[in-house]
Scaffold this motif. Structure first.
Motif, mmCIF file in Angstrom:
data_model
loop_
_atom_site.group_PDB
_atom_site.id
_atom_site.type_symbol
_atom_site.label_atom_id
_atom_site.label_comp_id
_atom_site.label_asym_id
_atom_site.label_seq_id
_atom_site.Cartn_x
_atom_site.Cartn_y
_atom_site.Cartn_z
ATOM 1 N N ALA B 243 48.499 47.739 52.476
ATOM 2 C CA ALA B 243 49.317 48.532 51.559
ATOM 3 C C ALA B 243 50.808 48.208 51.673
ATOM 4 C CB ALA B 243 49.082 50.015 51.811
ATOM 5 N N ASP B 244 51.300 47.935 52.884
ATOM 6 C CA ASP B 244 52.741 47.699 53.039
ATOM 7 C C ASP B 244 53.121 46.233 52.868
ATOM 8 O OD1 ASP B 244 52.782 50.347 53.576
ATOM 9 O OD2 ASP B 244 53.209 50.164 55.730
ATOM 10 N N HIS B 245 52.252 45.350 53.341
ATOM 11 C CA HIS B 245 52.639 43.933 53.346
ATOM 12 C C HIS B 245 51.806 43.066 52.402
ATOM 13 C CE1 HIS B 245 55.562 44.353 56.618
ATOM 14 N NE2 HIS B 245 54.737 45.277 57.079
ATOM 15 N N HIS B 246 50.829 43.677 51.746
ATOM 16 C CA HIS B 246 50.008 42.980 50.745
ATOM 17 C C HIS B 246 49.484 41.643 51.243
ATOM 18 C CE1 HIS B 246 51.666 46.075 48.211
ATOM 19 N NE2 HIS B 246 52.872 45.693 48.564
ATOM 20 N N ILE B 247 48.983 41.653 52.467
ATOM 21 C CA ILE B 247 48.479 40.396 53.026
ATOM 22 C C ILE B 247 47.061 40.154 52.512
ATOM 23 C CG2 ILE B 247 47.845 39.192 55.161
ATOM 24 C CD1 ILE B 247 50.047 41.027 56.514
ATOM 25 N N ASP B 248 46.903 39.115 51.712
ATOM 26 C CA ASP B 248 45.614 38.782 51.110
ATOM 27 C C ASP B 248 44.928 37.788 52.035
ATOM 28 O OD1 ASP B 248 43.639 38.832 49.245
ATOM 29 O OD2 ASP B 248 44.574 37.370 47.903
ATOM 30 N N ASP B 249 44.250 38.312 53.051
ATOM 31 C CA ASP B 249 43.738 37.472 54.133
ATOM 32 C C ASP B 249 42.532 36.640 53.720
ATOM 33 O OD1 ASP B 249 42.658 40.354 54.203
ATOM 34 O OD2 ASP B 249 41.105 39.168 55.174
ATOM 35 N N ARG B 250 42.264 35.612 54.487
ATOM 36 C CA ARG B 250 41.140 34.710 54.175
ATOM 37 C C ARG B 250 39.792 35.299 54.594
ATOM 38 N NH1 ARG B 250 42.248 30.056 58.699
ATOM 39 N NH2 ARG B 250 43.891 31.281 59.633
ATOM 40 N N ASN B 251 39.805 36.440 55.285
ATOM 41 C CA ASN B 251 38.545 37.033 55.737
ATOM 42 C C ASN B 251 37.966 38.028 54.743
ATOM 43 O OD1 ASN B 251 38.693 35.695 58.340
ATOM 44 N ND2 ASN B 251 40.400 37.091 58.745
ATOM 45 N N ASN B 252 38.537 38.129 53.582
ATOM 46 C CA ASN B 252 38.114 39.069 52.526
ATOM 47 C C ASN B 252 38.409 40.522 52.875
ATOM 48 O OD1 ASN B 252 36.880 36.803 51.350
ATOM 49 N ND2 ASN B 252 34.943 37.253 52.352
ATOM 50 N N GLY B 253 39.093 40.745 53.997
ATOM 51 C CA GLY B 253 39.308 42.124 54.453
ATOM 52 C C GLY B 253 40.049 42.967 53.436
ATOM 53 N N HIS B 254 41.211 42.522 53.038
ATOM 54 C CA HIS B 254 42.005 43.309 52.104
ATOM 55 C C HIS B 254 41.359 43.339 50.722
ATOM 56 C CE1 HIS B 254 45.231 45.338 50.218
ATOM 57 N NE2 HIS B 254 45.587 44.322 49.476
ATOM 58 N N ARG B 255 40.767 42.227 50.303
ATOM 59 C CA ARG B 255 40.110 42.194 48.991
ATOM 60 C C ARG B 255 38.945 43.175 48.940
ATOM 61 N NH1 ARG B 255 41.218 36.997 49.253
ATOM 62 N NH2 ARG B 255 39.241 36.519 50.241
ATOM 63 N N HIS B 256 38.192 43.254 50.032
ATOM 64 C CA HIS B 256 37.057 44.176 50.081
ATOM 65 C C HIS B 256 37.552 45.617 49.922
ATOM 66 C CE1 HIS B 256 33.249 45.938 51.299
ATOM 67 N NE2 HIS B 256 33.895 46.678 52.183
ATOM 68 N N GLU B 257 38.597 45.941 50.671
ATOM 69 C CA GLU B 257 39.146 47.296 50.616
ATOM 70 C C GLU B 257 39.676 47.607 49.210
ATOM 71 O OE1 GLU B 257 42.152 48.262 53.704
ATOM 72 O OE2 GLU B 257 43.267 49.086 51.996
ATOM 73 N N ALA B 258 40.428 46.657 48.658
ATOM 74 C CA ALA B 258 41.019 46.868 47.338
ATOM 75 C C ALA B 258 39.927 47.015 46.280
ATOM 76 C CB ALA B 258 41.944 45.702 46.992
ATOM 77 N N ALA B 259 38.874 46.177 46.389
ATOM 78 C CA ALA B 259 37.786 46.239 45.409
ATOM 79 C C ALA B 259 37.078 47.587 45.486
ATOM 80 C CB ALA B 259 36.788 45.112 45.659
ATOM 81 N N PHE B 260 36.819 48.051 46.694
ATOM 82 C CA PHE B 260 36.148 49.336 46.900
ATOM 83 C C PHE B 260 36.963 50.468 46.272
ATOM 84 C CE2 PHE B 260 32.923 51.407 49.719
ATOM 85 C CZ PHE B 260 33.252 52.715 49.431
ATOM 86 N N VAL B 261 38.250 50.503 46.617
ATOM 87 C CA VAL B 261 39.113 51.585 46.143
ATOM 88 C C VAL B 261 39.199 51.561 44.607
ATOM 89 C CG1 VAL B 261 41.484 52.482 46.202
ATOM 90 C CG2 VAL B 261 40.417 51.656 48.301
ATOM 91 N N THR B 262 39.307 50.362 44.028
ATOM 92 C CA THR B 262 39.407 50.239 42.569
ATOM 93 C C THR B 262 38.103 50.646 41.885
ATOM 94 O OG1 THR B 262 40.851 48.358 42.941
ATOM 95 C CG2 THR B 262 40.032 48.641 40.704
ATOM 96 N N LEU B 263 36.964 50.200 42.443
ATOM 97 C CA LEU B 263 35.677 50.493 41.803
ATOM 98 C C LEU B 263 35.400 51.997 41.786
ATOM 99 C CD1 LEU B 263 33.535 47.539 43.185
ATOM 100 C CD2 LEU B 263 34.071 47.974 40.784
ATOM 101 N N VAL B 264 35.773 52.698 42.848
ATOM 102 C CA VAL B 264 35.562 54.152 42.868
ATOM 103 C C VAL B 264 36.510 54.822 41.874
ATOM 104 C CG1 VAL B 264 35.657 56.239 44.282
ATOM 105 C CG2 VAL B 264 34.638 54.169 45.214
ATOM 106 N N LYS B 265 37.693 54.264 41.714
ATOM 107 C CA LYS B 265 38.602 54.825 40.720
ATOM 108 C C LYS B 265 38.061 54.595 39.300
ATOM 109 C CE LYS B 265 43.333 55.039 39.084
ATOM 110 N NZ LYS B 265 44.684 54.507 39.053
ATOM 111 N N ASP B 266 37.478 53.436 39.089
ATOM 112 C CA ASP B 266 36.971 53.106 37.748
ATOM 113 C C ASP B 266 35.745 53.920 37.352
ATOM 114 O OD1 ASP B 266 38.950 51.300 37.530
ATOM 115 O OD2 ASP B 266 37.705 49.514 37.837
ATOM 116 N N GLY B 267 34.876 54.235 38.353
ATOM 117 C CA GLY B 267 33.615 54.872 37.988
ATOM 118 C C GLY B 267 33.338 56.195 38.679
#
Lengths: 312, 371
Positions: B243-267
């Motif tokens: 959230a603070d540094h927007h590090i888009d890591d190669r381990n999918n960590g941040h992408r997984h979290e962002a995808a989860f949070v967005t999908l729950v917001k969408d549906g």
């Protein structure tokens, strides 16, 4: 007994047989399910990882919706997912501990006319079976005891740790309830190293190999302890242990073939429901041992089944 | 614990192992006599003094502050000096107190494990010292109180290794940096005097053995005798990295979290079929077409085909997700907008603020002061 019922997302998505079997088992146990179909995902710890207040507010909304049902006669809020239980208990711990914080969260809920009152009773189906229905009553309902079926319990982390948050103590040894239920249903409990460990699911997208190694090790441990099947109250564990088992098997030193049942399915079998009604045919790992057991029991009591579709 | 109870017999079952001897490990039993409020460590030391001087155990302060006597008692990691014999016997299944060396670390002898080989190596991995900002101020650094209180929880760590002992990620993946070292990392990431917060987070997020390798099993939270709750510190590191540094890591960590949070917001509910490809490919509907998502799909084909064949997952369910009714979804989205729109994240740490019950003035004490 009427309960405000939170089924969770996965039980209506990738493990539809869980929600389905719960719906069949509940009336047999005298549990009336009032589904909380207005509530949203608990966040499974991931939304809390992103923003704690967001997770707390979303779950406070769910609690408030459940409390409305409780005013209409529901005794408590019930879930069928260890991860939902853990994620909700974490939020509830913060909401209940601090009045200033609770007021702050309730302010966000106010425009919808909702308010969370401190101290909701929110329990997994497993806890309801032991604490509210009672093991004696459960035993009375059994029409087809799980005699000679060897079952390994698998809890899921979220429902056994941390013990203070989850209300696990000498009086309520909730981390041993699966064994009590298996015994009450007439089955044999298999003790093995993995029963309280992690299925690996939370890191499946981040570190697949480690995740599946965890699944493979737990499944292998249950297999070498001679279990016929594993039972779990957590659909996320079910995804890693069942859906991913063919892939986890690549990392296992021994071939894996371990059926994984949802808790309501195991209860349903003992209550006389057929494997097909309980959706066992939907699992990735065919629960052949369990189905064979159920048909042999039926044949044993002279019900004339066991032929033809083999119980499916 | 009641300190007035008389001494009684306790049987300790100790795991003995001397790798240099070439002999296999074995169990040794000794019955000692002590009051139930005495510690397991005192029991071990009595066994060593009375029956067998060769028992290997490491200890120093005997007051739960030096962190030397980490062991497993009845399978549960902790400090031998911080565990009452009376409590330990209650948790035993067969009337004997089982004491073993900690896990995830090689045994040097009996109850002594090699902390250097695992624990300290990992602590060193996270640069466990402050990297000061420059120019160095003429006098002291001035730090506001809140930000120092924020790191006190991690500072309570006494380096006993109990959390490392039972880390389930480390059990299958010894390379994982682990709970103790990551909690230590938060000690400096959370310190406003440190100059390298962003670099530290990037380093830990990009490491395949780092921040996103924690499986959220709460073992370390349960193990820690000092309330450090290492897993909570790992989640705070993730919050700061994402959230603070927007590090888009190669381990999918941040992408997984962002995808989860967005999908729950969408549906309102989680759409699992969309979560996996987005975690690999990126947090949008197009994520599933990214090469990484494709490679993952191919690898998972055996599971996917079986799930489809068994009608566990139907194509309809995979394409058209379950959603909340419109009016409820709008309320969920309103909560998202309101909370995420705040200037600062409101993070309640009960370790710091305590429970309302703990903070209530004690009735008796108040009366006492007025008389």
């Amino acid at each position: 007994m009427k309960v405000a019922y939170w089924p969770g997302c996965v039980s209506r998505g990738f493990t539809p047989e869980l929600h389905g079997s719960m719906a069949l088992v509940a009336p047999k146990l005298g549990i009336e399910l009032v589904e909380l179909d207005r509530a949203c995902c608990t966040g499974a710890g991931v939304i809390a990882e992103h923003n704690q207040e967001l997770a707390d507010t979303l779950n406070a909304r769910t609690f408030a919706l459940a409390q409305q049902e409780m005013k209409n006669g529901a005794e408590l809020m019930m879930n069928i997912c260890s991860t939902c239980q853990g994620a909700q208990s974490e939020c509830q711990e913060r909401l209940d501990a601090n009045a200033v914080y609770r007021d702050h969260v309730n302010e966000t809920l106010a425009s919808e006319g909702l308010k969370y009152e401190q101290g909701i009773a929110n329990k997994n189906f497993l806890w309801v079976l032991v604490e509210d229905l009672g093991l004696d009553k459960l035993r009375e309902k059994v029409v087809r005891p799980l005699t000679n079926l060897k079952v390994g319990p698998f809890y899921g982390c979220y429902i056994v740790r941390p013990i203070d948050r989850l209300g696990i103590d000498d009086e309520n040894p909730r981390d041993s309830y699966l064994s009590l239920v298996i015994e009450a249903l007439g089955g044999t409990v298999i003790d093995y190293a993995g029963s309280h460990k992690c299925c690996g699911f939370p890191i499946i997208t981040m570190k697949k190999e480690a995740s599946l190694k965890m699944a493979a090790r737990n499944l292998g441990d249950a297999q070498s302890a001679d279990a016929d099947c594993i039972v779990t109250p957590c659909p996320l564990c079910h995804l890693n242990l069942d859906l991913q088992q063919p892939i986890a098997a690549r990392l296992s030193p021994t071939p894996l073939n371990m059926p994984v049942l949802h808790l309501p399915q195991l209860v349903g079998l003992a209550l006389g429901l057929s494997p097909k009604e309980l959706g066992l045919q939907r699992h990735v790992v065919k629960p052949t041992a369990v189905v064979d057991w159920s048909t042999s029991v039926i044949a044993g009591v002279g019900a004339g089944a066991g032929a033809g579709d083999g119980g499916w | 614990m009641d300190t007035r109870k008389p001494p009684q017999d306790f049987t300790l079952r100790l795991r003995r192992y001397d790798p240099e001897s070439g002999e296999a490990p074995y169990w040794d039993e000794h019955t000692i006599q002590l009051e139930p409020h005495r510690s397991v460590l005192e029991g071990i030391l009595q066994a060593k003094a009375r029956f067998d001087g060769s028992i290997g155990v490491r200890c120093s302060c005997r007051a739960a502050i030096c962190g030397s006597c980490g062991v497993r008692v009845n399978g549960q990691p902790g400090l031998a000096c911080h565990t009452h014999l009376g409590d330990a016997i209650k948790r035993s299944t067969d009337g004997k107190i089982t004491v073993e060396p900690m896990g995830n670390m090689p045994v040097i002898k009996d109850l002594i494990v090699d902390m250097d080989a695992v624990h300290w190596k990992k602590i060193h991995r996270v640069t466990p010292w402050l990297i000061g900002k420059t120019p160095v101020p003429e006098r002291e650094y001035i730090v506001d109180r809140e930000s120092m209180v924020d790191v006190t929880q991690t500072m309570a760590c006494i380096q006993c290794g109990a959390c490392v002992s039972d880390c389930l990620s480390m059990e299958v993946d010894p390379g994982f940096i682990g709970p103790a070292a990551l909690a230590k990392a938060y000690r400096f990431v959370g310190d406003p005097r440190d100059a390298e917060q962003a670099q530290r987070l990037k380093d830990l997020a990009e490491d395949p053995n780092g921040l996103y390798n924690c499986t959220h099993c709460f073992k370390c939270v349960e193990a820690c005798p000092k309330g450090v709750a290492p897993m909570n510190q790992i989640m705070r590191l993730r919050r700061r990295a994402g959230a603070d540094h927007h590090i888009d890591d190669r381990n999918n960590g941040h992408r997984h979290e962002a995808a989860f949070v967005t999908l729950v917001k969408d549906g309102g509910l989680l759409h699992e079929a969309e979560l996996l490809p987005r975690s690999y490919g990126g947090n949008s509907w197009f994520g599933k077409f990214a090469p990484k998502a494709g490679a993952e799909l191919v690898d998972s084909l055996p599971a996917i085909t079986k799930a489809l064949l068994r009608r566990k997952v139907t194509p309809k369910a995979a394409l058209f997700p379950h959603k909340l009714a419109k009016s409820d979804l709008k309320n969920v989205q309103r909560i998202y907008d309101e909370v995420q729109g705040r200037e600062d994240r409101y993070e309640l740490n009960l370790y710091v603020v305590g429970d309302d019950k703990d903070n209530e003035p004690v009735a008796g004490a108040a009366e006492g002061s007025t008389t």
